[in-house]
Design an enzyme around this catalytic site. Structure first.
Site, PDB file in Angstrom:
ATOM      1  N   SER A   1      -2.813 -50.655 -27.483  1.00  0.00           N
ATOM      2  CA  SER A   1      -2.608 -51.326 -26.198  1.00  0.00           C
ATOM      3  C   SER A   1      -1.321 -50.831 -25.539  1.00  0.00           C
ATOM      4  O   SER A   1      -1.129 -49.620 -25.387  1.00  0.00           O
ATOM      5  CB  SER A   1      -2.569 -52.843 -26.454  1.00  0.00           C
ATOM      6  OG  SER A   1      -2.613 -53.549 -25.259  1.00  0.00           O
TER       7      SER A   1
ATOM      8  N   HIS B   1     -10.661 -56.369 -27.064  1.00  0.00           N
ATOM      9  CA  HIS B   1      -9.378 -55.669 -27.138  1.00  0.00           C
ATOM     10  C   HIS B   1      -8.666 -55.927 -28.468  1.00  0.00           C
ATOM     11  O   HIS B   1      -7.976 -55.058 -29.005  1.00  0.00           O
ATOM     12  CB  HIS B   1      -8.502 -56.109 -25.967  1.00  0.00           C
ATOM     13  CG  HIS B   1      -7.224 -55.338 -25.842  1.00  0.00           C
ATOM     14  ND1 HIS B   1      -7.188 -53.960 -25.818  1.00  0.00           N
ATOM     15  CD2 HIS B   1      -5.930 -55.744 -25.751  1.00  0.00           C
ATOM     16  CE1 HIS B   1      -5.916 -53.564 -25.708  1.00  0.00           C
ATOM     17  NE2 HIS B   1      -5.150 -54.620 -25.670  1.00  0.00           N
ATOM     18  N   ASP B   2      -8.850 -57.113 -29.006  1.00  0.00           N
ATOM     19  CA  ASP B   2      -8.212 -57.464 -30.280  1.00  0.00           C
ATOM     20  C   ASP B   2      -8.709 -56.622 -31.461  1.00  0.00           C
ATOM     21  O   ASP B   2      -8.126 -56.677 -32.547  1.00  0.00           O
ATOM     22  CB  ASP B   2      -8.447 -58.950 -30.606  1.00  0.00           C
ATOM     23  CG  ASP B   2      -7.336 -59.835 -30.066  1.00  0.00           C
ATOM     24  OD1 ASP B   2      -6.334 -59.273 -29.574  1.00  0.00           O
ATOM     25  OD2 ASP B   2      -7.466 -61.063 -30.126  1.00  0.00           O
TER      26      ASP B   2
ATOM     27  N   ASP C   1     -14.184 -53.638 -25.800  1.00  0.00           N
ATOM     28  CA  ASP C   1     -12.870 -53.862 -25.187  1.00  0.00           C
ATOM     29  C   ASP C   1     -13.000 -53.680 -23.679  1.00  0.00           C
ATOM     30  O   ASP C   1     -13.122 -52.562 -23.194  1.00  0.00           O
ATOM     31  CB  ASP C   1     -11.865 -52.869 -25.782  1.00  0.00           C
ATOM     32  CG  ASP C   1     -10.452 -53.080 -25.257  1.00  0.00           C
ATOM     33  OD1 ASP C   1     -10.268 -53.896 -24.330  1.00  0.00           O
ATOM     34  OD2 ASP C   1      -9.540 -52.426 -25.782  1.00  0.00           O
TER      35      ASP C   1
ATOM     36  N   ARG D   1      -0.881 -67.396 -21.774  1.00  0.00           N
ATOM     37  CA  ARG D   1      -1.408 -66.964 -23.066  1.00  0.00           C
ATOM     38  C   ARG D   1      -2.902 -67.271 -23.177  1.00  0.00           C
ATOM     39  O   ARG D   1      -3.668 -66.469 -23.709  1.00  0.00           O
ATOM     40  CB  ARG D   1      -0.644 -67.664 -24.195  1.00  0.00           C
ATOM     41  CG  ARG D   1      -1.056 -67.220 -25.579  1.00  0.00           C
ATOM     42  CD  ARG D   1      -0.897 -65.732 -25.746  1.00  0.00           C
ATOM     43  NE  ARG D   1      -1.144 -65.316 -27.122  1.00  0.00           N
ATOM     44  CZ  ARG D   1      -1.091 -64.056 -27.525  1.00  0.00           C
ATOM     45  NH1 ARG D   1      -0.795 -63.101 -26.665  1.00  0.00           N
ATOM     46  NH2 ARG D   1      -1.314 -63.746 -28.779  1.00  0.00           N
TER      47      ARG D   1
END
Lengths: 375, 202
Positions: A154, A352-353, A319, A224
């Site tokens: 990232s 994405h994680d 992602d 968040r």
């Protein structure tokens, strides 16, 4: 339980860099501290150093565990350790908290020696290029003239890319994972909603909340929660939470009902206590500004003309925040310059994680690539 | 179980040697459908080529990583848009043509991206294949090891068929080599040849 392949107990170290840092914004920091950790041994030739660059909410604690704290494993402990894909029995691995962060390196929550107060809103905006410069100072401090590899996912992947552009002679390999050569408008939009959530919190006080002995918790929590949604995929959320209800039935109210609500609120609350809102603002700005093609009229291939490193570029199928398409743009620029590059699009349901997950195939690829790095 | 991270032994395959003979030292090579990367590794070790492989299969990709070659995970059927025109000395399609959906398209893309193209494929006109068809069955052999119902080979052809496609696509054939196991085939190649190799240009 401690993983037998973990690097074990680690202790953060500090360095003060007294060389003034001229930032991309034109502002200057006369000196700053960096907190970092190292794993493994630097070999006699000093040829086995690997720098791990962290992403938005990461830090220097990449691997291992703190002696006085249970379950305090580093954020990439599944990737970095003895016998792990980034093998600390072979490589000397460094994790560093970026300038502007909130885990020990100089940042908005630090005391400005000139005023005796928290930097707060006065902390300058830092960019990926600025971070690379500070990391280069750390490398000099550690006596490392060239990295065997610079690795990041990232925002960390952006730093790995920038390293190969700013110091082409000092990086042999760059592992650029779930990254992009620039953010899309949609991505910048998400970041701005996050910033607006923080900056419109009444407890924000223009960034000087430290003086008021408070935190913009609600804003950071919302930021968040939003971020978290974008790091997951629709599929992984469906699989993990679906439409499950906490109490088994709908209550016709606005309290937590669905499991996903409960999960996001919990993640938001936890994060709001641990992370500094000003650091969050800075990190998102660094993401937005990153665009190495900018100085070349948008021509990314031209930006990579100076590059000499070998690259591994990885993306993940689900992602959508840093999509495979963004990685392919990087690969295209490298191909245009006849640079050594391998690219894999890893099938994963975690969005994405995925870059943080211990997926067997993903780890096999990184392991195979790292194994071929000569030291 | 085979450890996928251990490089596969690069047996000196006669088809590799045949292709290598056509490659000038230090050339820039693109290997389409590069499999486990053995050919590219062989060319790197024997011809000092600089190159990339293109492969879609995960298991093969991992073997390419272990072989230490550059490999890009792209779908060939989507074309070669990431590669600039005229950017390679050779574009190789080794025993992949017959499994491609867009056969004509890939030949065009090879001509665009490479100064020369090299294609190898199993010759469907080989006499044993013909005998099996006459006997009433789709052929199976060492070069065609699949059943008709599980084969990835959807576009099998004979030497004559391929040459006709080259003609139609504007590819000028520079050289042809026909092999039967380790031996070159000169006599009745479309009948006696097992594997065919072509080198062509625009």
């Amino acid at each position: 339980m401690q993983d037998s392949k973990s690097v074990g107990v680690v202790t953060p170290q500090f360095v003060t860099i007294d060389k003034p840092l001229l930032l991309k914004s034109g502002l200057q920091l006369d000196n700053y501290h960096l907190v970092y950790e190292t794993y493994g041994q630097l070999n006699a030739e000093r040829s086995n150093a690997v720098l791990i660059c962290h992403a938005l909410s990461g830090n220097h604690h990449v691997a291992g565990v703190y002696a006085d704290k249970d379950k305090s494993f580093g954020w990439w402990d599944n990737m970095v350790g003895p016998g792990k894909p980034i093998d600390t029995s072979r490589f000397f691995v460094i994790g560093v908290n970026n300038l502007g962060g909130c885990h020990g390196s100089t940042g908005p929550a630090s005391i400005d020696a000139r005023t005796g107060k928290h930097y707060g809103a006065n902390f300058p905006i830092v960019t990926v290029e600025d971070w690379v410069e500070t990391q280069a100072q750390l490398a000099e401090h550690l006596g490392i003239e060239q990295f065997a590899a610079v690795v990041g996912g990232s925002l960390g992947g952006m730093q790995a890319l920038q390293w190969t552009l700013d110091y082409p002679e000092k990086v042999r390999h760059a592992l650029v994972i779930a990254a992009a050569a620039k953010l899309s408008a949609q991505n910048i939009a998400f970041n701005d909603v996050a910033r607006q959530a923080i900056m419109t919190d009444q407890e924000f006080y223009g960034g000087n909340y430290y003086a008021y002995n408070t935190l913009p918790r609600r804003g950071l929590r919302l930021a968040r929660m939003l971020g978290h949604i974008t790091y997951l995929s629709d599929d992984s959320m469906a699989a993990k939470f679906g439409r499950s209800l906490r109490n088994g039935e709908i209550a016709f109210g606005f309290d937590v009902e669905f499991e996903i609500e409960s999960y996001l609120r919990y993640q938001g609350d936890k994060f709001a206590e641990l992370f500094d809102a000003n650091s969050y603002l800075l990190m998102t700005k660094a993401l937005d500004y990153f665009n190495p093609a900018d100085a070349y009229n948008g021509d990314l291939s031209a930006a990579f003309r100076v590059a000499k490193a070998n690259y591994l570029v990885l993306s993940f199928t689900t992602d959508w925040r840093f999509s495979p398409e963004r990685s392919r743009e990087i690969v295209k620029a490298l191909l245009d310059n006849k640079i050594n590059v391998s690219y894999a699009e890893v099938t994963s349901s975690h969005g994405h994680d995925s870059f943080l997950m211990e997926t067997q195939y993903y780890h096999q690829l990184v392991r195979a690539y790292m194994n071929n790095i000569a030291i | 179980m085979e450890d996928p991270t251990v490089p596969s032994t690069i047996a000196l395959r006669p088809d590799f040697a045949a292709i290598a003979e056509w490659i000038k030292p230090s050339a820039k090579v693109l290997d389409l459908g590069c499999g486990d990367g053995s050919l590219l590794r062989y060319l790197r070790d024997t011809r000092q080529v600089f190159g990339y492989g293109v492969e879609i299969d995960d298991a093969n990709l991992l073997k390419c990583f272990a072989n230490g070659i550059n490999v890009i995970q792209y779908d060939l059927e989507a074309g070669l848009s990431s590669f600039e025109s005229d950017s390679f000395d050779y574009v190789i399609l080794s025993q992949t043509l017959q499994a491609m959906r867009n056969t004509e398209g890939i030949i065009q893309e090879m001509l665009r991206v490479g100064k020369q193209g090299i294609v190898s494929f199993p010759n469907f006109g080989y006499w044993r294949n013909r005998v099996q068809v006459i006997a009433g069955h789709m052929p199976m052999s060492k070069t065609l090891p699949y059943h008709w119902y599980d084969t990835p080979n959807i576009h099998l052809c004979t030497l004559g068929d391929f040459e006709a496609l080259c003609h139609q696509s504007g590819a000028r054939i520079l050289e042809r080599r026909v092999m039967n196991n380790n031996h070159p085939v000169k006599f009745l190649p479309n009948l006696m040849g097992l594997l065919a190799f072509y080198r062509f240009e625009r």
